[in-house]
Design a protein around this motif. Structure first.
Motif, PDB file in Angstrom:
ATOM      1  N   GLU A 242       0.829  -1.218   0.000  1.00 36.63           N
ATOM      2  CA  GLU A 242       0.000   0.000   0.000  1.00 36.63           C
ATOM      3  C   GLU A 242       0.859   1.262   0.000  1.00 36.63           C
ATOM      4  O   GLU A 242       0.488   2.289  -0.589  1.00 36.63           O
ATOM      5  CB  GLU A 242      -0.925   0.006   1.225  1.00 36.63           C
ATOM      6  CG  GLU A 242      -2.037  -1.026   1.180  1.00 36.63           C
ATOM      7  CD  GLU A 242      -1.556  -2.424   1.537  1.00 36.63           C
ATOM      8  OE1 GLU A 242      -0.364  -2.578   1.908  1.00 36.63           O
ATOM      9  OE2 GLU A 242      -2.354  -3.373   1.418  1.00 36.63           O
ATOM     10  N   THR A 243       2.037   1.177   0.648  1.00 35.37           N
ATOM     11  CA  THR A 243       2.941   2.333   0.687  1.00 35.37           C
ATOM     12  C   THR A 243       3.397   2.705  -0.717  1.00 35.37           C
ATOM     13  O   THR A 243       3.509   3.890  -1.064  1.00 35.37           O
ATOM     14  CB  THR A 243       4.184   2.002   1.549  1.00 35.37           C
ATOM     15  OG1 THR A 243       3.752   1.634   2.849  1.00 35.37           O
ATOM     16  CG2 THR A 243       5.122   3.195   1.634  1.00 35.37           C
ATOM     17  N   TYR A 244       3.615   1.692  -1.542  1.00 33.49           N
ATOM     18  CA  TYR A 244       4.068   1.960  -2.911  1.00 33.49           C
ATOM     19  C   TYR A 244       2.953   2.570  -3.762  1.00 33.49           C
ATOM     20  O   TYR A 244       3.229   3.300  -4.718  1.00 33.49           O
ATOM     21  CB  TYR A 244       4.570   0.667  -3.556  1.00 33.49           C
ATOM     22  CG  TYR A 244       5.860   0.152  -2.951  1.00 33.49           C
ATOM     23  CD1 TYR A 244       6.996   0.932  -2.924  1.00 33.49           C
ATOM     24  CD2 TYR A 244       5.930  -1.121  -2.400  1.00 33.49           C
ATOM     25  CE1 TYR A 244       8.180   0.483  -2.368  1.00 33.49           C
ATOM     26  CE2 TYR A 244       7.109  -1.597  -1.850  1.00 33.49           C
ATOM     27  CZ  TYR A 244       8.232  -0.789  -1.829  1.00 33.49           C
ATOM     28  OH  TYR A 244       9.395  -1.245  -1.270  1.00 33.49           O
TER      29      TYR A 244
ATOM     30  N   SER B 241       0.695   4.690  -2.472  1.00 32.25           N
ATOM     31  CA  SER B 241       0.621   6.086  -2.035  1.00 32.25           C
ATOM     32  C   SER B 241       1.740   6.929  -2.625  1.00 32.25           C
ATOM     33  O   SER B 241       1.581   8.140  -2.832  1.00 32.25           O
ATOM     34  CB  SER B 241       0.656   6.172  -0.506  1.00 32.25           C
ATOM     35  OG  SER B 241       1.901   5.667  -0.011  1.00 32.25           O
ATOM     36  N   THR B 242       2.880   6.286  -2.914  1.00 30.59           N
ATOM     37  CA  THR B 242       3.989   7.019  -3.540  1.00 30.59           C
ATOM     38  C   THR B 242       3.967   6.889  -5.064  1.00 30.59           C
ATOM     39  O   THR B 242       4.904   7.299  -5.738  1.00 30.59           O
ATOM     40  CB  THR B 242       5.334   6.506  -3.001  1.00 30.59           C
ATOM     41  OG1 THR B 242       5.415   5.086  -3.220  1.00 30.59           O
ATOM     42  CG2 THR B 242       5.485   6.811  -1.524  1.00 30.59           C
ATOM     43  N   LYS B 243       2.891   6.272  -5.569  1.00 32.41           N
ATOM     44  CA  LYS B 243       2.649   6.129  -7.012  1.00 32.41           C
ATOM     45  C   LYS B 243       3.723   5.299  -7.722  1.00 32.41           C
ATOM     46  O   LYS B 243       3.993   5.496  -8.910  1.00 32.41           O
ATOM     47  CB  LYS B 243       2.531   7.501  -7.677  1.00 32.41           C
ATOM     48  CG  LYS B 243       1.336   8.290  -7.168  1.00 32.41           C
ATOM     49  CD  LYS B 243       1.168   9.610  -7.907  1.00 32.41           C
ATOM     50  CE  LYS B 243      -0.043  10.363  -7.375  1.00 32.41           C
ATOM     51  NZ  LYS B 243      -0.259  11.653  -8.086  1.00 32.41           N
ATOM     52  N   LEU B 244       4.358   4.384  -6.983  1.00 31.63           N
ATOM     53  CA  LEU B 244       5.332   3.479  -7.607  1.00 31.63           C
ATOM     54  C   LEU B 244       4.648   2.263  -8.212  1.00 31.63           C
ATOM     55  O   LEU B 244       5.200   1.626  -9.113  1.00 31.63           O
ATOM     56  CB  LEU B 244       6.384   3.043  -6.579  1.00 31.63           C
ATOM     57  CG  LEU B 244       7.378   4.136  -6.174  1.00 31.63           C
ATOM     58  CD1 LEU B 244       8.271   3.657  -5.038  1.00 31.63           C
ATOM     59  CD2 LEU B 244       8.230   4.553  -7.374  1.00 31.63           C
TER      60      LEU B 244
ATOM     61  N   ASP C 153      10.174  -0.466 -11.513  1.00 32.89           N
ATOM     62  CA  ASP C 153       9.904   0.822 -10.873  1.00 32.89           C
ATOM     63  C   ASP C 153      10.338   0.918  -9.417  1.00 32.89           C
ATOM     64  O   ASP C 153      10.424   2.023  -8.866  1.00 32.89           O
ATOM     65  CB  ASP C 153       8.401   1.134 -10.964  1.00 32.89           C
ATOM     66  CG  ASP C 153       7.925   1.259 -12.409  1.00 32.89           C
ATOM     67  OD1 ASP C 153       8.749   1.645 -13.259  1.00 32.89           O
ATOM     68  OD2 ASP C 153       6.751   0.957 -12.676  1.00 32.89           O
ATOM     69  N   ILE C 154      10.580  -0.220  -8.767  1.00 32.42           N
ATOM     70  CA  ILE C 154      10.938  -0.199  -7.344  1.00 32.42           C
ATOM     71  C   ILE C 154      12.369  -0.676  -7.173  1.00 32.42           C
ATOM     72  O   ILE C 154      12.755  -1.719  -7.711  1.00 32.42           O
ATOM     73  CB  ILE C 154       9.971  -1.074  -6.518  1.00 32.42           C
ATOM     74  CG1 ILE C 154       8.559  -0.490  -6.607  1.00 32.42           C
ATOM     75  CG2 ILE C 154      10.423  -1.168  -5.058  1.00 32.42           C
ATOM     76  CD1 ILE C 154       7.502  -1.331  -5.925  1.00 32.42           C
TER      77      ILE C 154
ATOM     78  N   LYS D  64      13.983  -0.675  -3.935  1.00 33.42           N
ATOM     79  CA  LYS D  64      14.284  -1.102  -2.571  1.00 33.42           C
ATOM     80  C   LYS D  64      14.713  -2.565  -2.594  1.00 33.42           C
ATOM     81  O   LYS D  64      14.004  -3.425  -3.104  1.00 33.42           O
ATOM     82  CB  LYS D  64      13.066  -0.914  -1.669  1.00 33.42           C
ATOM     83  CG  LYS D  64      13.366  -1.162  -0.193  1.00 33.42           C
ATOM     84  CD  LYS D  64      12.158  -0.826   0.662  1.00 33.42           C
ATOM     85  CE  LYS D  64      12.402  -1.170   2.139  1.00 33.42           C
ATOM     86  NZ  LYS D  64      13.535  -0.440   2.720  1.00 33.42           N
TER      87      LYS D  64
END
Length: 483
Positions: free
Chosen positions: A19-21, A23-26, A67-68, A70
């Motif tokens: 969900e965090t991704y 919210s950051t549109k990733l 796109d990510i 991490k």
């Protein structure tokens, strides 16, 4: 925990905050929905999802990897893909589905392996050296995806025709990057690093992982060398020489598997003419003979025998096989109980082919190769008076090259059988050549032979004594001495 020691099971126990991704549109809402359906579900449930809409989940994986950045998330997604393909390798075909024509499904794996752009590679020292988990999984997944691609795909757009103007990663990019990385894993030199930004010749002379780098590289090569372009790139990168040290008798299950996959690589290369030239001039053939003589694992014996079968008609390899006593090895193998039909057929083929090769080779050619290889045994020609009578003048060639090599063997040889045969052959030369006694004496053989009269092996001392007796006696009396 060190990344190199991570297991897929450990990584898959993580809870990723998807969900965090969002919210950051990733990632998109659609990707989040797919992740929720797939993540932490049973194998049966995941298999059903992949069966119903596999390409959609592949698209999801590709987007996340693209796109990510991490590290923990990248590791997690790679573990998901690895688990998916391990359960069913045919799922690699999903990456080539027509609905993914607008996706570059190779690019994310190339990025995490630092293959795509040289500049990115140079700026990513940490990724290149570390995070073995990411490198290992990317390599394994890429190898499976490449192998599963439609065989009419030779480059350009990697999935299918697309109207997109985006420049996709070509199959040459993928395979070139993979071969480079795989060769790096097999490098055994001390670690060095080149920092001049203007050169392209840098190499990290150290595997990415000290114990798993080489097995992973060989495992992927055994899959990828089915591709003609990989064979070509691997030979051009001088990769074959990295395989030869790995061809040696194995005992543990892990080392047996590595040996099998290494021999499988050599077998695949035996179909590629430019590779055969290197196989002819390296220690590959003697190493393979050593392996097949000592191995009891049927799959290892099979792949080595099939390699010999491919090489038998190539150049001087048949003569080398004869020199290495492969006909005797084949006879020994045929006496054992094998169940594999390809292995049995291969042994019969080798037996017939080696017999024909022996007939075509002159007996002195066979003898000369045996001496030059320094691997002497009691083959029939050594004790055949007709051989010595008919070929004695050949020993004069190249300033008595063969006699000089036999004398060198007395100094450098360690195998008792080889030393015994060398002493016997010198005594035969003394007996049959009109000037044999003087020639052998002039070449300083007496001192070397006399040292062997005190050898711990009875066969060596017996033949050293015979040689000394013939060396001290004239030709008139030498014929009365019998071996």
């Amino acid at each position: 925990m060190e990344h190199a020691e991570l297991s897929t099971e450990q990584v898959l126990r993580r809870d990723i905050p998807w969900e965090t991704y969002v919210s950051t549109k990733l990632i998109s809402g659609t990707t989040l929905q797919l992740l929720r359906r797939y993540d932490h579900r049973s194998e049966t449930h995941r298999a059903q999802l992949l069966h119903e809409d596999g390409p959609a989940y592949v698209r999801m994986f590709v987007h996340v990897l693209r796109d990510i950045f991490k590290e923990e998330t990248v590791e997690y997604v790679l573990a998901l893909i690895d688990e998916m393909l391990t359960a069913n390798p045919k799922r690699a075909r999903l990456f080539h589905d027509k609905t993914l024509a607008d996706e570059d499904t190779y690019e994310p794996f190339l990025i995490v392996e630092v293959f795509q752009h040289l500049a990115y590679w140079l700026l990513s020292e940490l990724l290149w050296r570390g995070n073995w988990f990411i490198q290992e999984k990317s390599c394994k997944i890429l190898a499976l995806i490449v192998s599963a691609r439609p065989k009419n795909q030779n480059g350009g757009v990697v999935n299918s025709e697309s109207n997109s103007k985006k420049a996709f990663t070509t199959i040459e990019d993928v395979l070139g990057g993979l071969v480079k990385w795989l060769c790096e894993q097999n490098c055994t030199k001390s670690p060095t690093r080149w920092y001049n930004m203007g050169s392209r010749s840098s190499k990290l002379k150290k595997p990415s992982h000290p114990t798993r780098g080489v097995p992973t590289a060989i495992n992927c090569l055994a899959t990828l060398l089915k591709e003609h372009v990989v064979r070509s790139s691997f030979v051009q990168a001088d990769g074959i020489k990295l395989l030869v040290p790995l061809i040696s008798p194995a005992s543990t299950q892990q080392s047996i598997q590595l040996l099998y996959e290494t021999c499988l690589c050599v077998w695949l290369l035996s179909y590629y003419e430019p590779a055969i030239e290197y196989l002819t001039t390296s220690r590959t053939l003697p190493s393979l003979v050593d392996v097949v003589k000592s191995s009891t694992k049927e799959k290892v014996v099979r792949v080595v025998v099939l390699t010999f079968k491919n090489l038998l008609s190539k150049g001087t390899l048949a003569a080398q096989m004869i020199d290495l006593q492969l006909p005797q090895v084949v006879q020994s193998l045929k006496a054992q109980a094998w169940s594999d039909e390809d292995l049995l057929e291969g042994l019969n083929y080798l037996e017939d082919g080696l017999k024909d090769s022996i007939k075509k080779l002159s007996s002195f050619d066979v003898y000369k190769q045996e001496v030059l290889l320094g691997n002497l045994d009691w083959s029939p020609m050594h004790k055949d008076p007709i051989f010595w009578r008919d070929n004695i003048t050949h020993f004069e060639e190249n300033d008595f090259q063969i006699i000089r090599v036999l004398i060198t063997i007395l100094d450098t040889g360690s195998n008792p059988r080889t030393l015994a045969v060398a002493c016997f052959d010198l005594s035969q030369f003394i007996q049959h050549h009109p000037s044999g006694r003087l020639i052998v004496a002039d070449l300083k053989a007496k001192e070397r032979v006399m040292k062997l009269m005190n050898h711990e092996n009875a066969e060596v001392t017996k033949n050293a004594l015979l040689c000394i007796q013939r060396l001290f006696l004239g030709a008139k009396y030498a014929s009365f001495l019998q071996a």
